[in-house]
Design an enzyme around this catalytic site. Structure first.
Site, PDB file in Angstrom:
ATOM      1  N   GLU A   7      -7.324 -14.225 -14.175  1.00  0.00           N
ATOM      2  CA  GLU A   7      -7.202 -12.560 -14.170  1.00  0.00           C
ATOM      3  C   GLU A   7      -6.203 -12.762 -12.630  1.00  0.00           C
ATOM      4  O   GLU A   7      -6.202 -13.805 -11.643  1.00  0.00           O
ATOM      5  CB  GLU A   7      -7.672 -12.053 -14.119  1.00  0.00           C
ATOM      6  CG  GLU A   7      -9.523 -12.239 -13.562  1.00  0.00           C
ATOM      7  CD  GLU A   7     -11.089 -11.479 -13.562  1.00  0.00           C
ATOM      8  OE1 GLU A   7     -11.758 -11.430 -12.990  1.00  0.00           O
ATOM      9  OE2 GLU A   7     -10.662 -11.124 -14.889  1.00  0.00           O
TER      10      GLU A   7
ATOM     11  N   LYS B 273     -26.021 -12.927  -0.941  1.00  0.00           N
ATOM     12  CA  LYS B 273     -26.027 -11.393  -0.820  1.00  0.00           C
ATOM     13  C   LYS B 273     -27.157 -11.478   0.088  1.00  0.00           C
ATOM     14  O   LYS B 273     -28.065 -11.674  -0.028  1.00  0.00           O
ATOM     15  CB  LYS B 273     -27.102 -10.484  -1.677  1.00  0.00           C
ATOM     16  CG  LYS B 273     -25.597 -10.337  -2.894  1.00  0.00           C
ATOM     17  CD  LYS B 273     -26.300  -9.646  -4.211  1.00  0.00           C
ATOM     18  CE  LYS B 273     -24.967  -9.570  -5.257  1.00  0.00           C
ATOM     19  NZ  LYS B 273     -25.825  -9.649  -6.801  1.00  0.00           N
TER      20      LYS B 273
ATOM     21  N   GLU C 259     -19.494  -8.998 -14.217  1.00  0.00           N
ATOM     22  CA  GLU C 259     -20.561  -9.511 -14.954  1.00  0.00           C
ATOM     23  C   GLU C 259     -21.531  -8.613 -15.334  1.00  0.00           C
ATOM     24  O   GLU C 259     -21.743  -7.817 -14.893  1.00  0.00           O
ATOM     25  CB  GLU C 259     -20.985 -10.300 -14.147  1.00  0.00           C
ATOM     26  CG  GLU C 259     -20.536 -11.979 -13.919  1.00  0.00           C
ATOM     27  CD  GLU C 259     -20.778 -13.195 -12.934  1.00  0.00           C
ATOM     28  OE1 GLU C 259     -22.296 -12.635 -12.767  1.00  0.00           O
ATOM     29  OE2 GLU C 259     -20.153 -13.283 -11.963  1.00  0.00           O
TER      30      GLU C 259
ATOM     31  N   ARG D 155     -31.357  -9.384 -15.873  1.00  0.00           N
ATOM     32  CA  ARG D 155     -32.324  -9.609 -15.488  1.00  0.00           C
ATOM     33  C   ARG D 155     -32.463  -9.026 -14.414  1.00  0.00           C
ATOM     34  O   ARG D 155     -31.992  -7.858 -14.053  1.00  0.00           O
ATOM     35  CB  ARG D 155     -32.340 -11.161 -14.659  1.00  0.00           C
ATOM     36  CG  ARG D 155     -31.476 -11.180 -13.335  1.00  0.00           C
ATOM     37  CD  ARG D 155     -31.713 -11.872 -12.177  1.00  0.00           C
ATOM     38  NE  ARG D 155     -30.623 -11.907 -11.385  1.00  0.00           N
ATOM     39  CZ  ARG D 155     -29.101 -12.563 -11.436  1.00  0.00           C
ATOM     40  NH1 ARG D 155     -28.586 -12.562 -11.978  1.00  0.00           N
ATOM     41  NH2 ARG D 155     -28.577 -11.763 -10.770  1.00  0.00           N
TER      42      ARG D 155
HETATM   43  C1  MV4 Z   1     -12.830 -11.588  -7.974  1.00  0.00           C
HETATM   44  C2  MV4 Z   1     -11.940 -11.380  -7.094  1.00  0.00           C
HETATM   45  C3  MV4 Z   1     -10.771 -11.108  -6.453  1.00  0.00           C
HETATM   46  N1  MV4 Z   1     -10.268 -10.784  -8.073  1.00  0.00           N
HETATM   47  N2  MV4 Z   1     -12.016 -11.327  -8.995  1.00  0.00           N
HETATM   48  C4  MV4 Z   1     -17.091 -14.450  -6.641  1.00  0.00           C
HETATM   49  C5  MV4 Z   1     -17.845 -14.499  -7.915  1.00  0.00           C
HETATM   50  C6  MV4 Z   1     -17.863 -14.085  -8.904  1.00  0.00           C
HETATM   51  N3  MV4 Z   1     -18.616 -13.891 -10.010  1.00  0.00           N
HETATM   52  C7  MV4 Z   1     -16.281 -12.802  -8.828  1.00  0.00           C
HETATM   53  N4  MV4 Z   1     -15.955 -13.202  -7.736  1.00  0.00           N
HETATM   54  C8  MV4 Z   1     -14.965 -12.619  -7.022  1.00  0.00           C
HETATM   55  N5  MV4 Z   1     -13.985 -12.545  -8.794  1.00  0.00           N
HETATM   56  C9  MV4 Z   1     -10.682 -11.177  -8.629  1.00  0.00           C
HETATM   57  N6  MV4 Z   1      -9.931 -10.809 -10.284  1.00  0.00           N
HETATM   58  C10 MV4 Z   1     -13.138 -12.065  -5.840  1.00  0.00           C
HETATM   59  C11 MV4 Z   1     -14.269 -12.382  -6.198  1.00  0.00           C
HETATM   60  C12 MV4 Z   1     -15.114 -12.051  -4.997  1.00  0.00           C
HETATM   61  C13 MV4 Z   1     -16.153 -11.883  -4.266  1.00  0.00           C
HETATM   62  C14 MV4 Z   1     -17.277 -10.509  -5.082  1.00  0.00           C
HETATM   63  C15 MV4 Z   1     -17.725 -10.498  -5.430  1.00  0.00           C
HETATM   64  C16 MV4 Z   1     -18.759 -10.952  -4.330  1.00  0.00           C
HETATM   65  C17 MV4 Z   1     -18.416 -11.209  -3.210  1.00  0.00           C
HETATM   66  C18 MV4 Z   1     -17.097 -11.841  -3.566  1.00  0.00           C
HETATM   67  C19 MV4 Z   1     -16.859 -13.128  -2.622  1.00  0.00           C
HETATM   68  C20 MV4 Z   1     -16.038 -13.578  -2.792  1.00  0.00           C
HETATM   69  C21 MV4 Z   1     -14.793 -13.428  -3.968  1.00  0.00           C
END
Ligand code: MV4
Length: 449
Positions: free
Chosen positions: A200, A237, A288, A292
């Site tokens: 993406e 977190k 996501e 839970r």
């Molecule tokens: C992303 C993003 C930027 N762009 N997707 C990190 C864990 C996974 N569940 C999804 N994540 C991310 N997806 C796109 N298209 C940045 C992250 C991300 C992030 C997201 C939420 C909380 C902390 C994070 C730390 C680094 C990267």
């Protein structure tokens, strides 16, 4: 209503569930590993069963032992807490096959949301906003190249079985694609036994804002507003708050409706969380869905004045929810107190707590299983306490947190208290400007004592 709940977990969340069960007049069964014989959840439950040695794979993750404990004690239901077996579809199914109510999601729901690419497809069909990207899985490197070109660099490659950042790569140009494709697939194969990848658009410096939702078996859904979880380090977190300082009434309405749409699309039953990425222009995208109860459910409880574990148990027992949405009436912050040394890369610091005094007073909540003399075993998660404040305004909640952190005495081990004390004074935090990038540049000042 259930007569006896077995809690398939340890630590603060086991205690948290036991407390609500007591208030509801439900008997409780604790399970524990040999390393946890002195834990409070063992003492506070009506019954306790040892389920194996210290290693999680032989105790808290050992399905056969937990089912045996439930059968021996005649438990009619199992609460899995978070982590461990809480999103294990096999466990959910086995509980069902044994006539034990799993207080959590169905196996189909867990698998459907656990596969990130198919969860995303489900959400697109339901009309929930998602990050622009590949449709379904990438077949080969050629397909990956073509997708990246269409999406436009920078792109992000993600493992469909992923979570916690494993098998995830930021790709800024075509030169870097092949190497990223190979390494991400290998990483995903090793971690999940599934090397499926999707792609993406990369969102720069997003915020992580999630919506708490609930659904019942009669098709009623509601949202309970947001939690801002942008302050993370290596996908762990550290501090959460609600309402989000980035939120507007309009955005809350839109994200709340999108979260309800997501829940309704899969006929979600129980309490759950819909996670979104929010960009600097307040565009939001489904990331996501968690099936839970989460560590940070506490702050939602504080601002809507509502027991989410009680709700979870009631929904599992077949009760109806009202269907009305909940909006924050207060401001709440949670600091995760971990047995880690924040001055040394947050390295785990297990050991015996030699002296302990917890903060108190108006607007303070401490969810913990530790006490003076308790030994933190090295085998499990390093979170040992959740310090939560609630106040009328964000400023007051921050000031209260600073005061509570300064009262908190935990000796004998290193904790993340000094980190949180500095965070509460950090200008970027105070201004409400933290994104998921915040921790990459945060520098902890050494304090002399
Ligand atoms: C992303 C993003 C930027 N762009 N997707 C990190 C864990 C996974 N569940 C999804 N994540 C991310 N997806 C796109 N298209 C940045 C992250 C991300 C992030 C997201 C939420 C909380 C902390 C994070 C730390 C680094 C990267």
């Amino acid at each position: 209503m259930f007569k006896k709940v077995l809690i398939a977990n340890r630590g603060e969340i086991a205690l948290r569930v036991i407390r609500t069960c007591k208030e509801m007049g439900i008997s409780t069964v604790a399970v524990y590993s040999k390393a946890d014989a002195d834990s409070l959840h063992v003492r506070f439950a009506d019954e306790a069963v040892c389920i194996g040695p210290a290693k999680s794979s032989e105790s808290y993750l050992k399905i056969s032992n937990i089912i045996a404990a439930a059968e021996i004690t005649n438990a009619d239901s199992i609460h899995p807490g978070y982590g461990f077996l809480s999103e294990n579809s096999k466990f959910s199914k086995i509980c069902d096959e044994h006539g034990i109510k799993f207080i959590g999601a169905s196996p189909e729901m867990i698998d459907g949301m656990g596969d990130k690419s198919s969860a995303k497809t489900t959400m697109i069909k339901a009309g929930v906003p998602t990050v622009p990207g590949s449709e379904g899985l990438l077949e080969d490197i050629k397909h990956a190249k073509k997708s990246a070109k269409e999406i436009g660099y920078p792109v992000m490659m993600k493992a469909t079985a992923g979570g916690g950042g494993k098998g995830m790569r930021i790709i800024r140009s075509e030169d870097a694609l092949e190497e990223a494709w190979e390494s991400a697939r290998q990483e995903a194969a090793a971690a999940f036994g599934n090397d499926g990848m999707y792609m993406e658009k990369y969102i720069e410096e997003p915020r992580h804002i999630e919506i708490q939702i609930a659904g019942d078996q009669f098709g009623n859904y509601c949202h309970m507003s947001e939690r801002d979880c942008s302050i993370q380090r290596r996908h762990q977190k550290l501090c959460e708050e609600t309402p989000s300082p980035f939120m507007t009434d309009k955005l809350r309405e839109a994200m709340g409706q999108a979260a309800i749409k997501a829940a309704a699309a899969v006929k979600y039953e129980g309490v759950g969380t819909v996670e979104f990425l929010v960009d600097k222009n307040r565009n939001f995208y489904f990331m996501e869905m968690n099936t839970r109860i989460q560590v940070e459910h506490t702050i939602t409880e504080e601002v809507i004045n509502f027991d989410l574990i009680k709700e979870q148990i009631k929904i599992a027992a077949g009760y109806k929810i009202s269907g009305k949405n909940y909006f924050p009436q207060m401001h709440s912050i949670q600091c995760r107190i971990n047995a880690e040394d924040p001055f040394n890369g947050f390295r785990p610091s297990p050991g015996t707590i030699t002296n302990y005094h917890s903060p108190g007073g108006h607007g303070i909540r401490v969810d913990t299983h530790v006490y003076a003399g308790y030994t933190i075993p090295p085998y499990y998660d390093s979170m040992i306490s959740k310090l939560i404040t609630v106040a009328q305004t964000r400023e007051e909640a921050i000031k209260k947190m600073e005061r509570a952190l300064s009262e908190y005495v935990i000796e004998g081990i290193k904790t993340t208290i000094p980190f949180h004390l500095q965070l509460m004074k950090d200008p970027t935090f105070i201004e409400g400007n933290c994104t998921t990038k915040f921790m990459e540049t945060f520098v902890l000042q050494e304090v002399k004592d």
